[in-house]
Design an enzyme around this catalytic site. Sequence first.
Site: not given
Length: 232
Positions: A98-99, A102
Amino acid sequence: MLLFDPIYLLFIAPPLLLGLFAQWRVKSTFASMSQVQARMSGAQAARQMLDSAGLHQVGVEQVPGHLSDHYDPRAKVLRLSPEVYGGRSMAALGVACHEAGHAFQDAKGYAPLIIRNMAVPAANFGSNIGVTLATIGLFLSYQIPSVGNLLLLAGIVLFAGVVFFQVVNLPVEFDASARARRHLVSANLIAANEEHFVAKVLNAAALTYVAGTLQAIMTLAYFIFRLMGDRR
């Protein structure tokens, strides 16, 4: 003032309760999915996801704290908590990727991320000064209505920056989770029938963003309600 206003509680209680439930769900889901083993650690999965997009310059570091994971767009670094960095579980893979999502957004110039980053100063200022001015304005509206309403209006304008940030943040977080889920399966880091384990963690995290957005919106709605009520 706000703490003892029953009308304020009517506005804020539903999203506040949702936020408490969301926090409990994140912790319990992360703990549960940490027991489901994965083939690699969160750091390894994030590194592979970044490298697959040519983002070799983006670093992956371990930082202290529980669920302190984040992507730093200025330093171009993924900072992962110990249980995510070294954890070999579905929870660790979901959070780490998920990071990494980004970082993908940052590299591709994802518009909502750019707007969100630009809104950070206004959100930080509005969450502190805006609420303070609105609270003082509410208090003074009973003593000096003209001054109180002016301060309340100023607080509303400033706090609107917080609401704007929260609303823009939703597609940013949802998109990062979608990228993580797609990559984990397409790169064979997890099997297709394991994707629902990762989804549980990411969906629980998404609920916290929704709760935070609703809380900001309802707080702003309360201030506006009070301003319009005083004018009537």
